[in-house]
Design a protein around this motif. Structure first.
Motif, mmCIF file in Angstrom:
data_model
loop_
_atom_site.group_PDB
_atom_site.id
_atom_site.type_symbol
_atom_site.label_atom_id
_atom_site.label_comp_id
_atom_site.label_asym_id
_atom_site.label_seq_id
_atom_site.Cartn_x
_atom_site.Cartn_y
_atom_site.Cartn_z
ATOM 1 N N GLU A 123 0.849 -1.211 0.000
ATOM 2 C CA GLU A 123 0.000 0.000 0.000
ATOM 3 C C GLU A 123 0.880 1.255 0.000
ATOM 4 O OE1 GLU A 123 -2.622 0.187 3.412
ATOM 5 O OE2 GLU A 123 -2.842 2.354 3.218
ATOM 6 N N PRO A 124 0.769 2.103 -1.020
ATOM 7 C CA PRO A 124 1.573 3.335 -0.999
ATOM 8 C C PRO A 124 0.899 4.416 -0.149
ATOM 9 C CG PRO A 124 0.386 3.148 -3.082
ATOM 10 C CD PRO A 124 -0.030 1.968 -2.242
ATOM 11 N N ILE A 125 1.670 5.013 0.746
ATOM 12 C CA ILE A 125 1.161 6.123 1.567
ATOM 13 C C ILE A 125 1.960 7.362 1.161
ATOM 14 C CG2 ILE A 125 0.874 7.003 3.920
ATOM 15 C CD1 ILE A 125 0.758 4.081 4.912
ATOM 16 N N SER A 126 1.275 8.313 0.535
ATOM 17 C CA SER A 126 1.998 9.464 -0.020
ATOM 18 C C SER A 126 2.511 10.374 1.096
ATOM 19 C CB SER A 126 1.098 10.246 -0.966
ATOM 20 O OG SER A 126 -0.017 10.744 -0.274
ATOM 21 N N MET A 127 3.753 10.805 0.950
ATOM 22 C CA MET A 127 4.389 11.550 2.048
ATOM 23 C C MET A 127 5.397 12.581 1.557
ATOM 24 S SD MET A 127 6.154 9.861 5.386
ATOM 25 C CE MET A 127 7.824 9.600 4.855
ATOM 26 N N ALA A 128 5.301 13.767 2.154
ATOM 27 C CA ALA A 128 6.323 14.805 1.937
ATOM 28 C C ALA A 128 7.396 14.586 2.996
ATOM 29 C CB ALA A 128 5.699 16.183 2.108
ATOM 30 N N TYR A 129 8.632 14.373 2.545
ATOM 31 C CA TYR A 129 9.739 14.111 3.464
ATOM 32 C C TYR A 129 10.603 15.371 3.516
ATOM 33 C CZ TYR A 129 13.498 11.164 5.524
ATOM 34 O OH TYR A 129 14.447 10.594 6.348
ATOM 35 N N LEU A 130 10.766 15.938 4.692
ATOM 36 C CA LEU A 130 11.497 17.195 4.849
ATOM 37 C C LEU A 130 12.649 16.992 5.814
ATOM 38 C CD1 LEU A 130 8.413 19.572 5.283
ATOM 39 C CD2 LEU A 130 9.607 18.961 3.160
ATOM 40 N N LYS A 163 1.127 19.346 1.047
ATOM 41 C CA LYS A 163 -0.310 19.126 1.244
ATOM 42 C C LYS A 163 -1.090 19.506 -0.026
ATOM 43 C CE LYS A 163 -4.067 21.047 4.025
ATOM 44 N NZ LYS A 163 -4.420 21.823 5.215
ATOM 45 N N TYR A 164 -0.738 20.614 -0.628
ATOM 46 C CA TYR A 164 -1.427 21.043 -1.856
ATOM 47 C C TYR A 164 -1.144 20.100 -3.025
ATOM 48 C CZ TYR A 164 -2.471 25.523 0.478
ATOM 49 O OH TYR A 164 -2.910 26.495 1.318
ATOM 50 N N LEU A 165 0.000 19.409 -2.968
ATOM 51 C CA LEU A 165 0.309 18.405 -4.000
ATOM 52 C C LEU A 165 -0.425 17.090 -3.731
ATOM 53 C CD1 LEU A 165 4.131 19.080 -4.465
ATOM 54 C CD2 LEU A 165 2.422 19.178 -6.291
ATOM 55 N N GLY A 166 -1.132 17.026 -2.609
ATOM 56 C CA GLY A 166 -1.952 15.841 -2.329
ATOM 57 C C GLY A 166 -1.312 14.817 -1.411
ATOM 58 N N MET A 167 -0.176 15.170 -0.815
ATOM 59 C CA MET A 167 0.485 14.204 0.072
ATOM 60 C C MET A 167 -0.261 14.122 1.409
ATOM 61 S SD MET A 167 4.207 15.426 -1.043
ATOM 62 C CE MET A 167 4.882 14.905 -2.628
ATOM 63 N N HIS A 168 -0.487 12.900 1.871
ATOM 64 C CA HIS A 168 -1.283 12.707 3.086
ATOM 65 C C HIS A 168 -0.464 12.930 4.351
ATOM 66 C CE1 HIS A 168 -4.304 9.876 0.861
ATOM 67 N NE2 HIS A 168 -4.118 11.012 0.240
ATOM 68 N N TYR A 169 0.787 12.489 4.303
ATOM 69 C CA TYR A 169 1.656 12.593 5.476
ATOM 70 C C TYR A 169 2.785 13.596 5.191
ATOM 71 C CZ TYR A 169 -0.079 8.104 7.512
ATOM 72 O OH TYR A 169 -0.824 7.091 8.063
ATOM 73 N N THR A 170 3.278 14.195 6.272
ATOM 74 C CA THR A 170 4.498 15.014 6.223
ATOM 75 C C THR A 170 5.428 14.458 7.298
ATOM 76 O OG1 THR A 170 3.242 16.969 5.582
ATOM 77 C CG2 THR A 170 5.435 17.354 6.494
ATOM 78 N N TYR A 171 6.704 14.290 6.936
ATOM 79 C CA TYR A 171 7.683 13.747 7.893
ATOM 80 C C TYR A 171 8.773 14.790 8.099
ATOM 81 C CZ TYR A 171 10.682 9.931 9.867
ATOM 82 O OH TYR A 171 11.463 9.121 10.657
ATOM 83 N N LEU A 172 8.879 15.285 9.330
ATOM 84 C CA LEU A 172 9.958 16.212 9.692
ATOM 85 C C LEU A 172 11.100 15.388 10.269
ATOM 86 C CD1 LEU A 172 8.292 19.268 11.526
ATOM 87 C CD2 LEU A 172 9.502 19.305 9.329
#
Ligand SMILES: CC(C)=CCC/C(C)=C/CC/C(C)=C/CC/C(C)=C/COP(=O)(O)OP(=O)(O)O
Ligand SMILES: O=P(O)(O)OC[C@@H](O)CO
Ligand SMILES: [Mg+2]
Length: 247
Positions: A123-130, A163-172
């Motif tokens: 299952e892919p979970i979309s995420m912004a990795y920062l 978030k605006y690109l549709g990523m569900h998670y953000t990882y700091l």
């Protein structure tokens, strides 16, 4: 098992999620499975599997399989590249390192990895990795333009773009083994713009007090990796952190 829905339910029930990161390059698959079991006994909610270097191929597959033999919580890949995928895992943080200077970490590894995810049950979970200062190995490998620790507003605009690109998670991410984790001001600023979208915080979290500080500031999920590799009593360490973050 729908992993994202499962984690969502835990957040609704317990307030927060705890994730244990296991690096397949750090120990044998058997030892990884022992650590995973001990972490689950301490109350961790899912096992992340990945590393910046050497977490691929047979060692990765065997680590995922052994962990799955030992525990019932979800296994989630945390890949350093398209080679960090294993068809045996339940899910993958399908992430883009938004503050990388290297297009490989922004989109090319994802393109190369997508066909395997499509053909498998992962299952892919979309995420912004920062990646935030100090950034550690992942900052160097991922060629990150590190977000300065004292500039929460920069982290917040990256998170908003994700978030605006549709990523569900953000990882700091402060980097594995960081001396100082991401500070509460930055966590708060990012969670403020994310709203209901989920925020993960990791890197340098070693004790209950720090984990609680990050969770109270707005992190929905707390990741611990290095400390779990270092301590003798994994169950006790994880239990200490879990009881500090959950309501
Ligand atoms: C979604 C797909 C297929 C690929 C994503 C590829 C990306 C964006 C990678 C980001 C850069 C990177 C190297 C991430 C690694 C994340 C990770 C597993 C960190 C924890 O590992 P460490 O503990 O730092 O690893 P080492 O112990 O090997 O240093
Ligand atoms: O190893 P630690 O410092 O717990 O960091 C976990 C994770 O954020 C690294 O990607
Ligand atoms: Mg590591």
């Amino acid at each position: 098992m729908q992993v994202e829905a499962h984690l969502q339910k835990i957040i609704e029930q317990d307030g927060k999620v705890h994730l244990t990161l296991i690096d397949p390059a750090s120990q044998t698959p058997e030892r990884a499975a022992e650590i995973a079991l001990a972490a689950v006994e301490g109350g961790t909610d899912a096992i992340l599997i990945g590393g910046s270097t050497g977490a691929s191929g047979t060692i990765l597959d065997e680590t995922v399989l052994k962990i799955k033999e030992n525990v019932n919580v979800p296994t989630i890949l945390f890949p350093g590249s398209s080679a960090g995928l294993s068809i045996y895992a339940d899910a993958v943080f399908f992430m883009s390192l938004l503050n990388s200077r290297d297009i490989g970490y922004v989109i090319t590894n994802q393109v190369l990895g997508a066909p395997l995810v499509y053909k498998s049950q992962i299952e892919p979970i979309s995420m912004a990795y920062l990646v935030v200062e100090p950034g550690g190995t992942v900052g160097w490998v991922g060629d990150a333009k590190l977000i300065p620790r004292k500039k929460p507003e920069i982290a917040a605009v990256y998170a908003l773009a994700g978030k605006y690109l549709g990523m569900h998670y953000t990882y700091l991410e402060a980097g594995s083994g960081a001396d100082t984790p991401v500070n509460p001001e930055m966590i708060g600023a990012v969670k403020h713009v994310l709203g209901e979208n989920k925020l993960i915080v990791g890197g340098g979290i070693r004790d209950a007090k720090t984990a609680k500080l990050c969770a109270s500031a707005g992190a929905d999920m707390i990741v611990t990796g290095t400390i779990v590799e270092e301590v003798k009593d994994v169950t006790a360490k994880v239990a200490e952190i879990v009881s500090a973050i959950k309501c």
